[in-house]
Design a protein around this motif. Structure first.
Motif, short mmCIF file in Angstrom:
data_model
loop_
_atom_site.label_atom_id
_atom_site.label_comp_id
_atom_site.label_asym_id
_atom_site.label_seq_id
_atom_site.Cartn_x
_atom_site.Cartn_y
_atom_site.Cartn_z
N LEU B 195 0.67 -1.31 0.06
CA LEU B 195 0.04 -0.18 0.01
C LEU B 195 0.87 1.14 0.03
CD1 LEU B 195 -3.08 0.87 0.09
CD2 LEU B 195 -2.68 1.31 2.79
N PHE B 196 1.77 1.50 0.92
CA PHE B 196 2.46 2.78 0.95
C PHE B 196 3.41 2.93 0.02
CE2 PHE B 196 0.39 2.51 5.10
CZ PHE B 196 -0.26 3.70 5.19
N PRO B 197 4.32 1.76 -0.34
CA PRO B 197 5.02 2.01 -1.26
C PRO B 197 4.48 2.29 -2.58
CG PRO B 197 5.43 -0.41 -0.52
CD PRO B 197 4.41 0.38 0.34
N ARG B 198 3.52 1.71 -2.98
CA ARG B 198 2.57 1.93 -4.13
C ARG B 198 2.12 3.41 -4.14
NH1 ARG B 198 -0.77 -1.91 -7.76
NH2 ARG B 198 -2.03 -0.42 -8.89
N PHE B 199 1.52 3.66 -3.13
CA PHE B 199 1.23 5.32 -3.16
C PHE B 199 2.29 6.18 -3.29
CE2 PHE B 199 0.72 8.81 -0.10
CZ PHE B 199 -0.10 9.76 -0.97
N LEU B 200 3.58 6.11 -2.67
CA LEU B 200 4.48 6.99 -2.78
C LEU B 200 5.24 6.63 -4.21
CD1 LEU B 200 6.38 6.53 0.69
CD2 LEU B 200 5.04 8.48 -0.30
N LEU B 201 5.15 5.57 -4.93
CA LEU B 201 5.57 5.47 -6.23
C LEU B 201 5.17 6.37 -7.04
CD1 LEU B 201 7.62 3.38 -7.37
CD2 LEU B 201 5.88 2.02 -8.22
N PHE B 202 3.85 6.62 -6.65
CA PHE B 202 2.83 7.53 -7.69
C PHE B 202 3.23 8.93 -7.23
CE2 PHE B 202 0.37 3.85 -8.65
CZ PHE B 202 0.22 3.86 -10.04
N ILE B 203 3.57 9.17 -6.18
CA ILE B 203 3.54 10.60 -5.60
C ILE B 203 5.05 11.13 -5.72
CG2 ILE B 203 3.33 12.02 -3.59
CD1 ILE B 203 0.62 11.05 -4.68
N THR B 204 5.79 10.41 -5.51
CA THR B 204 7.27 10.94 -5.39
C THR B 204 7.68 11.44 -6.86
OG1 THR B 204 8.01 8.71 -5.84
CG2 THR B 204 8.32 9.56 -3.41
N PRO B 205 7.51 10.93 -7.82
CA PRO B 205 7.95 11.56 -9.14
C PRO B 205 7.12 12.93 -9.39
CG PRO B 205 6.44 9.47 -9.58
CD PRO B 205 6.58 9.48 -8.15
N ALA B 206 6.03 13.28 -8.69
CA ALA B 206 5.58 14.63 -8.79
C ALA B 206 6.59 15.67 -8.72
CB ALA B 206 4.33 14.71 -7.75
N ILE B 207 7.39 15.34 -7.81
CA ILE B 207 8.51 16.32 -7.64
C ILE B 207 9.44 16.41 -8.96
CG2 ILE B 207 10.51 17.09 -6.09
CD1 ILE B 207 9.35 15.47 -3.81
N ALA B 208 9.76 15.47 -9.61
CA ALA B 208 10.58 15.66 -10.73
C ALA B 208 9.66 16.20 -11.65
CB ALA B 208 11.03 14.12 -11.06
N VAL B 209 8.49 15.73 -12.03
CA VAL B 209 7.57 16.39 -12.96
C VAL B 209 7.22 17.73 -12.89
CG1 VAL B 209 5.25 15.97 -14.15
CG2 VAL B 209 6.41 14.06 -13.63
N SER B 210 6.93 18.15 -12.01
CA SER B 210 6.84 19.57 -11.79
C SER B 210 8.04 20.40 -11.86
CB SER B 210 5.98 19.97 -10.35
OG SER B 210 6.76 19.82 -9.15
N GLY B 211 9.24 19.72 -11.58
CA GLY B 211 10.36 20.36 -11.81
C GLY B 211 10.57 20.48 -13.41
N LEU B 212 10.28 19.43 -13.98
CA LEU B 212 10.47 19.71 -15.26
C LEU B 212 9.44 20.76 -15.96
CD1 LEU B 212 10.22 15.90 -16.61
CD2 LEU B 212 12.39 17.44 -16.49
N GLY B 213 8.32 20.93 -15.29
CA GLY B 213 7.28 21.83 -15.76
C GLY B 213 8.01 23.37 -15.34
N ILE B 214 8.70 23.53 -14.52
CA ILE B 214 9.49 24.62 -14.19
C ILE B 214 10.54 25.07 -15.15
CG2 ILE B 214 10.66 26.21 -12.27
CD1 ILE B 214 9.02 24.11 -10.25
N ILE B 215 11.08 23.98 -15.58
CA ILE B 215 12.19 24.24 -16.65
C ILE B 215 11.38 24.80 -17.82
CG2 ILE B 215 14.08 23.20 -17.86
CD1 ILE B 215 14.65 21.35 -15.56
N LEU B 216 10.45 24.17 -18.22
CA LEU B 216 9.89 24.25 -19.46
C LEU B 216 9.18 25.84 -19.34
CD1 LEU B 216 8.61 23.08 -22.11
CD2 LEU B 216 6.46 22.84 -21.08
N ALA B 217 8.78 25.98 -18.27
CA ALA B 217 8.02 27.57 -18.02
C ALA B 217 9.46 28.44 -18.15
CB ALA B 217 7.40 27.78 -16.79
N GLY B 218 10.69 28.12 -17.78
CA GLY B 218 11.87 28.80 -17.94
C GLY B 218 12.16 29.04 -19.31
N SER B 219 12.15 27.98 -20.19
CA SER B 219 12.48 28.23 -21.40
C SER B 219 11.86 29.16 -22.32
CB SER B 219 12.61 26.65 -22.08
OG SER B 219 11.37 26.27 -22.16
N PHE B 220 10.37 29.17 -22.07
CA PHE B 220 9.40 29.95 -22.40
C PHE B 220 9.69 31.39 -21.99
CE2 PHE B 220 6.73 26.42 -23.37
CZ PHE B 220 6.24 26.85 -24.80
#
Ligand code: HEM
Lengths: 489, 378
Positions: B195-220
């Protein structure tokens, strides 16, 4: 009986569905009507000399509209799904499997509608007026399209028409007898609510002449819609299944008290709300400057009450089915209910969700209650079973189940005689009455025995008044048996 | 006559696995699965943007550095929009999971019903709070940390209930006891080791993905000539990306450690599941490398490619997750049990609506965005 039932105290699952659905219906109709309104107001503001001022008011309307319809409207829409899944999984499964691509298409419309709304709202400062007009128009059109799609599924539940389980013709199910009248009446209600929403925002415009103009503009939506709605309601009524129409009329079905009053109340609520809106709007039209914010909110809320009444009435009219004539609310299929042998088999042999061992008849009764009744009743909350069985005793209960469906709002009882006794024992136990299912059956048996003997005696030409009512049934039977022996001597 | 002894019989319950829906699948299940993977990946990507956005917002908010204000405004302003797409993109997988796995999904939903229905008020809370933040951030100074925090917690709870539901839907052997113990839907699947590892497996990449979103915003921002902000965005974004990916890798090891043996054997058996696993890892690594490149570049392309790779990795994860689900259910259920009663005409209507809808949206965006972009230009 495929799925477990959510045995929720106090409200029961049905009331949860009703609450979420009512809020949603109100907001979503406002969302579509408000869209049409936004579009016309965009166009109208372009033609007025004080257009820029009007657009300031319009921006407020749009902000309110955006937050209200997406946060509350869209989320309660998802909420309907969540709640119907829990309240009637079997029915939801049928609707989903049958209409999956209607729903998927509806989702495309929803995605488009939402995105267009964002382009309109976030492009307020940078889009050309022409673009804004286009976007508002597209929004209104697409969101009406999503009403078109969902309307087919909603009306299907009440009037499936020529659709049958053996011949599941999607077109027949979608364009069912209720489709058109319901589409028209919903469209009118949308327009009405869009105008009422406009009044709320218009009431706060500080510039007098502008307020006057805007208020009158809004009322021009409200009054025609409110006046036309009853005609379409009559049309809709005429396509309802007989039993449902009767339910609403409050005739024919011989049940006392609560329900009839409730359903008539909903009906009257809708009518009165409509009339009040017409009167209030006329007054406001004549004296637009006098409109205060609170008055406008009050009229808006009256609109909400009316829609709520109409929706509850529609929900009631569907009883005892989820899908009229196909599937009962407690997941009993109509075609199975027609099979007397199937119905009389012990219920728990057919059901899947009770424990393997049920040590007592009392617990057996509780499981029967949970699996057969809980979709519409709670023990002591919404449509509580306790007050409704207050006058019961053992053999009354057992006999009542044989005829419960005759009231027209409940499915037939499914199960054996033992099941009926066990459920009666359980229901009595809720009142603190201890009457064991075996005793109930014995008494009943004695009673039946007595009945039979009475009949024999009657046939033999003897007066049937030999049994004083106060003698308990089994004693009476014993006495009667004695009598009989004597008579035969 | 009456046989009262029956009352004391023991009823062996039929298996609690519900029967198949009489209407069956409207198109071959594989197509439903593909549609589900695609839309579910979009849902999870949007969820990652939004949850990650709220986490990074709070992180910056707590550090109270005025220099990062533009990033906070960007993240905070995006939350309502993000939220609305989390939900909207969650609807099609919700439709398809009910079609494909209704028997399991309805059952588990009802078993946790009282928590499941809480998702609705939680959604309204999170969404409403995100709007509250956005609409009042210029007029009211304090309280915004708390507002976003509560919104984030609400979102995480929703995700947690989802993981409870999906894991429970894959373990029907638990159902009967659970229902007998709590027919009121007040159960959760807390005994589930994944249960918990599965939950975190979905949630932790959020930090990376929104990091990517910030980089993309930077490029704009670079493109719009706002170089100072652009480099701020890029340098912050590129620090978030590895944090997310490393945390996710830890969770991946954790979940592998607790998976039932037959399931982990299945995943490593060298079959298509293994391929998906390896592909997912490679794609995520590519996304990270491209993020590094994007951080040193003023162009939009590398950042965009990096996001596409991340999306592809999420897609692999979604497909793998479904194969694992089928593996769990294999003893009692497989897709071939359900009859296929095709509705090609209806499917055609859906595809046409989808293509028309997407075309319309693209045309409109092409007309609206340039105006917005030129207003954003310095
Ligand atoms: C807003 C916060 C939300 C979060 C954080 C979230 C997160 C998640 C997570 C972590 C999963 C994976 C569960 C698992 O595999 O164990 C999931 C699955 C899913 N989510 Fe969401 N979700 C959110 C909202 C929604 C909403 C509002 C919907 C529906 C409209 C939705 C639809 C789905 C569906 C259908 C699945 C399962 C798909 C499948 O099993 O095939 N989600 N979500």
């Amino acid at each position: 009986m495929n799925y477990p039932l959510w045995d929720l105290a106090f409200s029961g699952s049905g009331l949860i569905v009703a609450i979420i659905a009512t809020i949603h219906v109100f907001i979503s109709h406002f969302a579509i009507g408000g869209g049409i309104f936004l579009w016309l107001a965009e166009w109208w503001s372009g033609k007025q000399p004080e257009g820029a001022e009007i657009r300031k008011w319009l921006h407020k309307y749009a902000t309110f509209f955006l937050v209200y319809t997406t946060v509350f409207g869209a989320m309660t829409g998802v909420g309907i799904w969540f709640s119907i899944q829990l309240a009637s999984a079997e029915g939801t499964s049928l609707l989903i499997h049958q209409f999956v691509f209607v729903w998927a298409s509806e989702w495309v419309l929803f995605l488009a509608e939402l995105t267009v709304l964002y382009l309109y709202y976030y492009g307020w400062k940078t889009n050309s007026p022409r673009m804004q007009l286009w976007l508002a128009g597209l929004y209104a059109l697409i969101s009406w399209g999503s009403l078109f799609a969902i309307n087919g599924i909603l009306t299907f539940m009440l009037t499936p028409g020529n659709w049958t389980l053996e011949n599941p013709d999607i077109a027949a199910g979608f364009f069912n007898p209720g489709f058109w009248p319901s589409l028209f009446i919903r469209t009118l209600i949308m327009i009405l609510l869009g105008g009422l929403g406009g009044l709320v925002i218009a009431s706060r415009i500080p510039v007098e002449e502008l307020k006057e103009k805007t208020v009158r503009f809004c009322i021009r939506f409200v009054i025609p819609a409110a006046l036309l709605a009853p005609f379409f309601a009559v049309w809709y009524w005429s396509v309802l299944p007989d039993s449902a129409a009767k339910l609403i009329e409050g005739g024919a079905v011989g049940v006392g008290g609560g329900r009839m009053e409730a359903i008539t109340t909903y009906f009257i609520t809708a009518i009165v709300a409509g009339a009040m809106i017409v009167v209030a709007s006329t007054v406001v039209y004549l004296r637009p400057k006098a409109l205060t914010f609170m008055t406008a909110v009050a009229i808006f809320l009256i609109g909400m009450t009316g829609v709520t009444g109409a929706e509850f009435m529609r929900e009631m009219a569907r009883k005892p089915y989820v899908i009229h004539g196909v599937l009962y609310s407690n997941a009993l299929w109509k075609h199975k209910a027609a099979d007397a042998d199937y119905m009389a088999k012990p219920y728990l042999e057919k059901s899947r969700w009770h424990p393997a061992e049920i040590p007592s008849s009392l617990e057996r009764g509780e499981w029967l209650f949970r699996l057969q009744c809980i979709s519409c009743h709670t023990r002591d909350g919404y449509r509580a079973i306790i007050p409704r069985t207050a006058a019961w005793n053992g053999d009354f209960g057992v006999k009542w189940f044989e005829r419960m469906h005759e009231q027209g709002v409940m499915p037939p009882f499914e199960g054996s005689l033992d099941d009926r006794a066990a459920l009666t024992e359980y229901l009595l136990s809720l009142h603190g009455k201890k009457e064991n299912a075996v005793d109930i059956l014995k008494k009943l048996e004695a009673g039946l025995e007595a009945e039979k003997i009475k009949m024999i005696l009657q046939e033999a030409g003897r007066a049937p008044d030999a049994l004083p009512p106060e003698i308990p049934a089994d004693e009476a039977a014993a006495d009667a048996a004695e009598d009989e022996k004597e008579a035969l001597k | 006559m009456i046989n009262a002894s029956l009352l004391n019989d023991i009823f062996t319950a039929a298996a609690p696995m519900p029967g198949v829906d009489p209407l069956g699948y409207g198109i071959p299940p594989l197509l439903f699965q593909l549609l589900s993977y695609l839309t579910f990946s979009m849902h999870i990507t949007a969820m990652n943007f939004t949850v990650g956005g709220a986490i990074l917002f709070l992180w910056l908010h707590l550090r109270r550095n005025d220099a990062t204000l533009p990033i906070r405004r960007y993240l905070g302003g995006g939350l309502p929009l993000g939220m609305s797409y989390v939900v909207t993109l969650g609807i099609p997988p919700l439709l398809f999971v009910q079609v494909l796995y209704g028997q399991q999904f309805y059952s588990s939903s009802i078993l946790i019903g009282s928590f499941w229905i809480l998702i609705i008020p939680l959604l309204i809370t999170a969404y409403g709070l995100f709007y509250l933040h956005k609409l009042t951030r210029d007029s009211r100074r304090s309280g915004h940390g708390a507002i976003i925090f509560i919104g984030l917690v609400a979102m995480l709870l929703i995700g947690f209930f989802y993981v409870n539901n999906i894991t429970l839907s894959m373990t029907p052997e638990k159902w009967l006891d659970m229902y007998a113990a709590k027919p009121d839907g007040l159960s959760l699947n807390l005994s589930e080791p994944t249960l918990f590892p599965r939950f975190l497996l979905f949630i932790t990449p959020a930090i990376a993905v929104s990091g990517l979103g910030i980089i993309l915003a930077g490029s704009f921002l670079s493109r719009w000539g706002r170089e100072a902000e652009a480099s701020l965005f890029r340098s912050f974004g590129v620090r978030a990306v590895p944090v997310g990916f490393v945390l996710q890798a830890v969770c991946a090891l954790w979940i592998i450690a607790v998976l039932p043996e037959n399931i982990s054997a299945f995943v490593f058996a060298g079959n298509s599941a293994t391929v998906l696993l390896v592909a997912g890892i490679i794609l995520a690594a590519l996304a990270a490398i491209l993020a590094l490149i994007a951080a040193g570049s003023k162009r939009v392309l590398p950042a965009l490619l990096s996001l596409i790779m991340a999306f592809a990795a999420i897609f692999c994860h979604a497909a793998l997750r479904d194969m694992v689900r089928l593996q769990y259910l294999a003893p009692v259920f497989d897709l071939s049990q359900v009859p296929v009663k095709t509705q090609w005409g209806m499917f055609g209507i859906f595809v046409a609506t989808l293509l028309l809808g997407l075309a319309l949206l693209i045309v409109l965006m092409l007309r609206v965005f340039p105006g917005m972009a030129s207003a954003a230009r310095k």
